[in-house]
Design an enzyme around this catalytic site. Structure first.
Site, short mmCIF file in Angstrom:
data_model
loop_
_atom_site.label_atom_id
_atom_site.label_comp_id
_atom_site.label_asym_id
_atom_site.label_seq_id
_atom_site.Cartn_x
_atom_site.Cartn_y
_atom_site.Cartn_z
N GLY A 107 23.70 48.94 35.58
CA GLY A 107 24.29 47.72 36.12
C GLY A 107 25.05 47.97 37.41
O GLY A 107 25.10 47.10 38.29
N ARG A 108 25.64 49.14 37.54
CA ARG A 108 26.42 49.45 38.74
C ARG A 108 25.54 49.51 39.99
O ARG A 108 26.03 49.27 41.10
CB ARG A 108 27.17 50.77 38.52
CG ARG A 108 28.34 50.58 37.58
CD ARG A 108 28.88 51.87 37.00
NE ARG A 108 29.92 51.53 36.02
CZ ARG A 108 30.29 52.30 35.01
NH1 ARG A 108 29.70 53.47 34.84
NH2 ARG A 108 31.25 51.92 34.18
N GLU B 143 32.07 45.43 35.85
CA GLU B 143 31.18 46.55 35.53
C GLU B 143 31.80 47.90 35.85
O GLU B 143 31.12 48.84 36.28
CB GLU B 143 29.81 46.35 36.17
CG GLU B 143 29.13 45.11 35.63
CD GLU B 143 27.67 44.99 35.97
OE1 GLU B 143 26.97 46.03 35.99
OE2 GLU B 143 27.21 43.86 36.20
N ILE C 182 32.79 36.92 30.34
CA ILE C 182 31.35 37.02 30.15
C ILE C 182 30.60 36.24 31.24
O ILE C 182 30.60 35.01 31.25
CB ILE C 182 30.92 36.55 28.75
CG1 ILE C 182 31.73 37.28 27.67
CG2 ILE C 182 29.43 36.74 28.56
CD1 ILE C 182 31.67 38.80 27.74
N GLY D 265 39.03 34.70 63.45
CA GLY D 265 40.35 34.12 63.70
C GLY D 265 40.63 32.98 62.73
O GLY D 265 40.30 33.06 61.54
N GLN E 8 38.80 38.26 60.22
CA GLN E 8 39.67 38.53 61.36
C GLN E 8 38.96 38.23 62.69
O GLN E 8 39.56 37.67 63.61
CB GLN E 8 40.15 39.98 61.32
CG GLN E 8 41.33 40.27 62.23
CD GLN E 8 42.61 39.65 61.72
OE1 GLN E 8 42.70 39.21 60.57
NE2 GLN E 8 43.63 39.58 62.58
#
Length: 381
Positions: free
Chosen positions: A242-243, A363, A157, A339, A336
């Site tokens: 919510g997405r 979600e 939660i 480095g 990357q």
């Protein structure tokens, strides 16, 4: 769909940018290290209207739109995705369903203080043995006379430790399956309501994640959100919206990591020139920015559909799926590019890489998003 932000949306974006720079950037490393909730910053977010961005002013919100909310999420997530998800949960997972399914009395009692930032909400759907299988609820709400008695444990939660109000999904009639689930609004000071210790998480550490325990929590019917048996509908409708917030969070994470990477590539020298001059890194950063822009367009489209009153289930799942996987890939590349420096906590990309992963999980996992998208496709074809 107009791709130009309105003056109001641009002002909201700039206000969110300034908020994140002034209130969060100076302390974000400490928040992460100490797993600390940014209480003062969240209070300030409430004062700025960020805790109820698209909630009407009559119910305590800023009275803006969903695309303005996306701007807030992007800008805050560039610096602290943990505080961004505090904002997202309150807006998308609690205020939105109370606005959509609540009575005027519930809006007055619960929505106003949450949308104005005076109180904080959390959304209680997942359980220790029930994540993606959301219909298999073990938490029960039994009607005894004119009271509801809630028992069970909710898991993962967000905002759990700090929330004043919980939207709880519980089984009221197991024989009815998804039609036997009901939603309730539970104040956190209700007897029998307790909060477990916060999880020790990989990322988004300025947002608490806990269990919520319900031990004979007794409520009257005024706490029921929506009709009896409508709880699964409430939960699924809530997650659709919510997405969009999580997609915007992922876009912000990707943008924040990209900005750090391109800045570093111009400052870091190797072989007598900035590393930005090497074609391999140029191609990498071109791909990163293209992915971010594509994710942003998917997210803005979903937001536009929602605020236009159009169906947006497929669009929000597509946005979350693409944006979350983009965020993981872009932050990996940003590390990357740095480095060895990208592997130490002094540089933000290390933290953003850790923060990005959760966007593929909460979600609705990426796998669940693909199921949602395909089921919507079957309706179209």
């Amino acid at each position: 769909m107009d791709l130009h932000l309105t003056d109001e949306q641009r002002m909201t974006k700039e206000a969110a940018r300034q908020f994140a720079e002034q209130e969060l950037r100076p302390i974000v490393r400490e928040l992460d290290k100490e797993h600390r909730f940014a209480a003062d910053a969240v209070r300030k977010a409430g004062e700025l209207g960020f805790m109820g961005v698209y909630i009407p002013e009559e119910w305590g919100g800023a009275g803006l739109d969903v695309l303005a909310y996306v701007q807030v999420m992007e800008e805050v997530s560039k610096i602290d995705p943990g505080t961004a998800v505090v904002i997202s949960v309150n807006n998308s997972l609690v205020c939105d369903p109370v606005l959509k399914f609540g009575t005027d009395e519930q809006k007055e009692t619960y929505l106003k203080p949450m949308a104005s930032g005076q109180k904080l909400g959390c959304f209680c759907l997942s359980e220790p043995s029930t994540g993606s299988d959301a219909a298999n609820q073990k938490t029960t709400a039994e009607k005894k006379g004119d009271r509801w008695i809630l028992n069970g444990t909710k898991n993962w939660i967000s905002n759990g430790r700090e929330a004043d109000i919980a939207l709880v999904i519980a089984m009221t009639d197991k024989a009815q399956g998804t039609r036997g689930i009901t939603a309730f609004l539970v104040p956190s000071d209700t007897p029998g309501y307790s909060v477990g210790p916060p999880e020790d998480k990989m990322g988004i550490r300025s947002s608490s994640t806990t269990q919520i325990h319900l031990d004979n929590v007794e409520l009257d019917d005024s706490h029921r959100l929506g009709a009896v048996g409508e709880g699964f509908k409430v939960a699924m409708a809530t997650l659709e919206g919510g997405r969009i917030g999580i997609a915007a969070q992922a876009v912000g994470i990707g943008q924040g990591a990209f900005e750090e990477a391109i800045r570093y590539s111009q400052q870091r020298h190797a072989f007598n020139q900035p590393i930005a001059q090497f074609q391999g890194l140029q191609w990498m950063m071109a791909d990163m920015e293209t992915q971010i822009q594509a994710a942003r367009l998917l997210t803005w489209k979903a937001a536009w559909l929602k605020q236009s009153g159009e169906p947006y289930a497929k669009a929000s799942s597509q946005a979350k799926l693409f944006a979350s996987e983009m965020a993981v890939e872009v932050t990996r590349k940003a590390v990357q590019i740095h480095g060895g420096y990208g592997y130490v906590t002094e540089y933000p990309v290390e933290r953003l890489y850790r923060d990005a992963k959760i966007t593929e999980i909460y979600e609705g996992t990426s796998e669940i998003q693909r199921l949602v998208i395909f089921r919507q496709l079957l309706k179209e074809y």
